[in-house]
Design a protein around this motif. Structure first.
Motif, short mmCIF file in Angstrom:
data_model
loop_
_atom_site.label_atom_id
_atom_site.label_comp_id
_atom_site.label_asym_id
_atom_site.label_seq_id
_atom_site.Cartn_x
_atom_site.Cartn_y
_atom_site.Cartn_z
N ASN A 26 0.81 -1.22 0.00
CA ASN A 26 0.00 0.00 0.00
C ASN A 26 0.84 1.27 0.00
N ARG A 27 2.14 1.15 -0.06
CA ARG A 27 3.07 2.28 -0.15
C ARG A 27 2.94 3.24 1.03
N ASP A 28 2.55 2.74 2.18
CA ASP A 28 2.46 3.53 3.40
C ASP A 28 3.21 2.81 4.50
N THR A 29 3.51 3.55 5.55
CA THR A 29 4.16 2.94 6.70
C THR A 29 3.10 2.55 7.72
N LEU A 30 3.44 1.62 8.60
CA LEU A 30 2.51 1.23 9.65
C LEU A 30 2.18 2.42 10.55
N PHE A 31 3.17 3.25 10.81
CA PHE A 31 2.97 4.42 11.67
C PHE A 31 1.98 5.39 11.04
N SER A 32 2.10 5.65 9.75
CA SER A 32 1.19 6.60 9.10
C SER A 32 -0.22 6.05 9.02
N LEU A 33 -0.39 4.74 8.86
CA LEU A 33 -1.73 4.17 8.85
C LEU A 33 -2.38 4.23 10.22
N THR A 34 -1.57 4.17 11.26
CA THR A 34 -2.11 4.21 12.62
C THR A 34 -2.38 5.63 13.09
N TYR A 35 -1.41 6.51 12.90
CA TYR A 35 -1.50 7.86 13.47
C TYR A 35 -1.77 8.96 12.46
N GLY A 36 -1.76 8.65 11.19
CA GLY A 36 -2.11 9.64 10.18
C GLY A 36 -0.98 10.54 9.75
N THR A 37 0.22 10.32 10.20
CA THR A 37 1.35 11.15 9.81
C THR A 37 2.62 10.30 9.81
N GLU A 38 3.64 10.81 9.16
CA GLU A 38 4.90 10.09 9.13
C GLU A 38 5.68 10.35 10.42
N ASN A 56 8.53 24.71 10.95
CA ASN A 56 7.74 25.81 11.49
C ASN A 56 6.62 25.16 12.30
N GLN A 57 6.59 25.41 13.59
CA GLN A 57 5.70 24.68 14.49
C GLN A 57 4.22 24.91 14.17
N THR A 58 3.82 26.13 13.82
CA THR A 58 2.40 26.39 13.53
C THR A 58 1.98 25.70 12.24
N GLN A 59 2.82 25.76 11.21
CA GLN A 59 2.49 25.07 9.96
C GLN A 59 2.51 23.56 10.16
N ASN A 60 3.42 23.08 11.01
CA ASN A 60 3.49 21.66 11.29
C ASN A 60 2.20 21.19 11.99
N ASP A 61 1.70 21.97 12.95
CA ASP A 61 0.47 21.61 13.65
C ASP A 61 -0.72 21.58 12.69
N LYS A 62 -0.78 22.54 11.77
CA LYS A 62 -1.87 22.55 10.77
C LYS A 62 -1.77 21.34 9.85
N ALA A 63 -0.56 21.01 9.46
CA ALA A 63 -0.37 19.85 8.58
C ALA A 63 -0.76 18.56 9.30
N LEU A 64 -0.44 18.45 10.60
CA LEU A 64 -0.82 17.27 11.36
C LEU A 64 -2.33 17.14 11.47
N LEU A 65 -3.03 18.24 11.68
CA LEU A 65 -4.49 18.19 11.73
C LEU A 65 -5.08 17.79 10.38
N LEU A 66 -4.49 18.31 9.31
CA LEU A 66 -4.95 17.93 7.97
C LEU A 66 -4.71 16.44 7.72
N ASN A 67 -3.57 15.93 8.16
CA ASN A 67 -3.28 14.50 8.01
C ASN A 67 -4.28 13.65 8.78
N LEU A 68 -4.67 14.11 9.97
CA LEU A 68 -5.67 13.36 10.74
C LEU A 68 -7.02 13.37 10.05
N ASP A 69 -7.36 14.48 9.40
CA ASP A 69 -8.62 14.54 8.66
C ASP A 69 -8.60 13.59 7.46
#
Length: 157
Positions: A26-38, A56-69
């Motif tokens: 599936n070209r994904d890691t086990l971590f990304s399938l579980t937690y939504g991010t690399e 950049n911490q603020t952009q990183n937090d936004k990207a993490l929320l987008l990954n969870l979505d």
């Protein structure tokens, strides 16, 4: 022999490598399938790398929320891909079904009952099927373990 004593120190590195390794189906890691991010590998945190220095911490937090979505969509996409792969590989499988009361031979290679070498018997039996379990597993009379259909062959008495 000294290296064998320190294996416990290396286990965490091996597990981290396994979790963050890209799987081919599936070209994904086990971590990304579980937690939504690399994951960031612990070695990258200790080293001065461009990834850790330019974050950049603020952009990183936004990207993490987008990954969870997007995580649920990613899981659905991977489930569809795995279903297609399963259908493809199962199409090549010759299905053999046994019912209780049928007689069959079992593979001597998988049971290791008789040592015959190259010229020894390949199949042993006949055995009577007592119970048919799920996904090609069967119980035989006078046997304690279950047998998979790939190790069985129909016996015509």
């Amino acid at each position: 022999m000294k290296e064998a004593k320190n294996w416990i120190k290396e286990v965490s590195h091996v597990l981290c490598a396994h979790i963050t390794m890209i799987k081919t189906n599936n070209r994904d890691t086990l971590f990304s399938l579980t937690y939504g991010t690399e994951a960031v590998i612990p070695v990258e945190i200790g080293m001065a790398s461009l990834i850790c220095a330019e974050v950049n911490q603020t952009q990183n937090d936004k990207a993490l929320l987008l990954n969870l979505d997007m995580l649920e969509e990613k899981r659905e996409r991977d489930a569809i891909r795995e279903a297609k792969m399963e259908k493809y590989y199962n199409a090549k499988v010759y299905s053999m079904n046994f019912r209780p009361g049928d007689f069959m031979y079992r593979s001597n290679e998988s049971s290791h009952a008789k040592k015959g070498g190259k010229l020894g018997p390949k199949w042993e039996g006949p055995y009577e099927v007592v119970e048919a379990l799920e996904k090609g597993a069967y119980k035989i009379r006078n046997g304690t373990r279950t047998w998979n259909v790939q190790d069985l062959k129909k016996c015509y008495l």
